[in-house]
Design an enzyme around this catalytic site. Sequence first.
Site, mmCIF file in Angstrom:
data_model
loop_
_atom_site.group_PDB
_atom_site.id
_atom_site.type_symbol
_atom_site.label_atom_id
_atom_site.label_comp_id
_atom_site.label_asym_id
_atom_site.label_seq_id
_atom_site.Cartn_x
_atom_site.Cartn_y
_atom_site.Cartn_z
ATOM 1 N N ASP A 20 53.599 51.693 68.067
ATOM 2 C CA ASP A 20 54.985 51.782 67.580
ATOM 3 C C ASP A 20 55.891 51.404 68.752
ATOM 4 O O ASP A 20 55.422 51.278 69.895
ATOM 5 C CB ASP A 20 55.233 53.234 67.111
ATOM 6 C CG ASP A 20 56.583 53.440 66.439
ATOM 7 O OD1 ASP A 20 57.253 52.439 66.098
ATOM 8 O OD2 ASP A 20 56.973 54.616 66.256
ATOM 9 N N CYS B 73 54.104 49.991 62.303
ATOM 10 C CA CYS B 73 55.022 50.286 61.188
ATOM 11 C C CYS B 73 56.165 49.283 61.109
ATOM 12 O O CYS B 73 56.778 49.144 60.059
ATOM 13 C CB CYS B 73 55.544 51.710 61.310
ATOM 14 S SG CYS B 73 56.511 52.026 62.791
ATOM 15 N N ARG C 2 54.461 49.840 51.599
ATOM 16 C CA ARG C 2 55.519 50.851 51.528
ATOM 17 C C ARG C 2 56.047 50.937 50.099
ATOM 18 O O ARG C 2 56.319 52.017 49.590
ATOM 19 C CB ARG C 2 56.685 50.495 52.483
ATOM 20 C CG ARG C 2 56.346 50.538 53.969
ATOM 21 C CD ARG C 2 56.062 51.939 54.457
ATOM 22 N NE ARG C 2 57.162 52.863 54.203
ATOM 23 C CZ ARG C 2 58.247 52.988 54.966
ATOM 24 N NH1 ARG C 2 58.368 52.281 56.073
ATOM 25 N NH2 ARG C 2 59.199 53.865 54.664
ATOM 26 N N ARG D 211 66.833 59.753 55.622
ATOM 27 C CA ARG D 211 66.400 59.309 56.964
ATOM 28 C C ARG D 211 67.440 59.824 57.941
ATOM 29 O O ARG D 211 68.619 59.493 57.850
ATOM 30 C CB ARG D 211 66.311 57.784 57.036
ATOM 31 C CG ARG D 211 66.190 57.276 58.469
ATOM 32 C CD ARG D 211 65.825 55.830 58.569
ATOM 33 N NE ARG D 211 64.434 55.635 58.248
ATOM 34 C CZ ARG D 211 63.740 54.520 58.558
ATOM 35 N NH1 ARG D 211 64.332 53.534 59.202
ATOM 36 N NH2 ARG D 211 62.467 54.412 58.237
ATOM 37 N N HIS E 179 57.168 60.726 60.041
ATOM 38 C CA HIS E 179 57.437 59.558 59.183
ATOM 39 C C HIS E 179 56.318 59.492 58.132
ATOM 40 O O HIS E 179 55.495 58.577 58.124
ATOM 41 C CB HIS E 179 57.484 58.284 60.029
ATOM 42 C CG HIS E 179 58.083 57.102 59.328
ATOM 43 N ND1 HIS E 179 58.640 57.172 58.065
ATOM 44 C CD2 HIS E 179 58.222 55.801 59.719
ATOM 45 C CE1 HIS E 179 59.088 55.973 57.717
ATOM 46 N NE2 HIS E 179 58.849 55.126 58.697
ATOM 47 N N GLN F 252 55.479 56.302 55.883
ATOM 48 C CA GLN F 252 54.756 55.211 56.536
ATOM 49 C C GLN F 252 53.253 55.477 56.514
ATOM 50 O O GLN F 252 52.447 54.557 56.375
ATOM 51 C CB GLN F 252 55.240 55.065 57.989
ATOM 52 C CG GLN F 252 54.612 53.901 58.714
ATOM 53 C CD GLN F 252 55.034 52.549 58.159
ATOM 54 O OE1 GLN F 252 56.221 52.292 58.020
ATOM 55 N NE2 GLN F 252 54.085 51.681 57.849
HETATM 56 N N1 NVA Z 1 59.365 55.531 65.927
HETATM 57 C C1 NVA Z 1 60.245 54.586 65.297
HETATM 58 C C2 NVA Z 1 59.762 54.241 63.933
HETATM 59 C C3 NVA Z 1 60.595 53.193 63.230
HETATM 60 C C4 NVA Z 1 60.147 52.938 61.821
HETATM 61 C C5 NVA Z 1 61.640 55.172 65.259
HETATM 62 O O1 NVA Z 1 61.777 56.381 65.010
HETATM 63 O O2 NVA Z 1 62.593 54.433 65.484
HETATM 64 N N1 CP Z 2 58.684 51.123 59.236
HETATM 65 C C1 CP Z 2 59.902 51.447 58.822
HETATM 66 O O1 CP Z 2 60.191 52.601 58.471
HETATM 67 O O2 CP Z 2 60.778 50.405 58.772
HETATM 68 P P1 CP Z 2 62.351 50.483 58.574
HETATM 69 O O3 CP Z 2 62.927 51.183 59.782
HETATM 70 O O4 CP Z 2 62.790 49.052 58.465
HETATM 71 O O5 CP Z 2 62.657 51.257 57.324
#
Ligand code: NVA
Ligand code: CP
Length: 306
Positions: free
Chosen positions: A219, A259, A287, A104, A131, A134
């Site tokens: 989101d 998500c 997930r 990540r 992502h 997800q």
């Molecule tokens: N768009 C959000 C998704 C979090 C799971 C981010 O990138 O922070």
């Molecule tokens: N939806 C998601 O990816 O959650 P986290 O940021 O908690 O991993």
Amino acid sequence: MTLRHFLTLRDLSSLELNRILERASELKRMQHNNEVYQPFVGKVLGMIFEKSSTRTRISFEAGMSQFGGDAIFLSSRDTQLGRGEPIEDSARVISSMLDIVMIRTFGHDIVERFASYSKVPVINGLTDDHHPCQLLADLQTYIEHRGSIEGKTVAWIGDGNNMCNSYIEAAHMMGFKLKIASPAGYEPKEEFLTEFAHCVEVFNNAEDAAVNADLIVTDVWASMGQEEEQKHREQAFAQFQVNEKLMGLAHPDCLFMHCLPAHRGEEISENMLDHKNAVVWDEAENRLHAQKALVEFLLNENMKQS
Ligand code: NVA
Ligand code: CP
């Protein structure tokens, strides 16, 4: 033969994606029945996190334990990655000791560079642009509640960044129509929209996108790494909240997904997560099951080659 990675949804064929989704529901049933299934004893997943996480970390870690394997949490703060060791060198070293890696991070090029030097499969656990994990959970959740998503209409309300981009790829691969409503200046990249014009339509207000939708998704307004834009984004996105009124424009069976983490009073109204058609808790749980199916697929594909 080339090594299989999962950096975007399109690293799978539509057939493989559908098989993984079916397998995810099967692994879920097995887990709920307390069946012990440990095909990966001795296998180790490395999880590199350059951004925070609750769901992604726990689902991958629990999934590997349930499979009889292990997962190692690697924060860029505590590894040499955070002190500037090149991605290419890190990829060679890390992948020489592990069986599969999840990352990540920020720029999507980072997972691509890591994957190109990795000896083992690499999974994108979220970048600024995609992502895909997800989406596995979201698609599984839709299918479990409503059956096939082919031919349905999905409304994406909000930022045209990582989640939205993965929804665009999903629309193409699963055969649904995606209606995107983003504030001006926050739409997905033009070239991406052009490539997927056959399955994507862009609106400049949430209401037009929500009409007759079978699934509404949103989101956060400010993603990880955009914290300093929070105030500015609150203004830009103010008309793009998902609430009961918006749900009222959709098909009566329309599901709602997010998500998570969610911000009540911003992208969703205070009670949206409690809406009768909200399936966010199933979505979060999935997930675990969807990623177990993904890990199983990637490890088995890789074993076939070695
Ligand atoms: N768009 C959000 C998704 C979090 C799971 C981010 O990138 O922070
Ligand atoms: N939806 C998601 O990816 O959650 P986290 O940021 O908690 O991993």
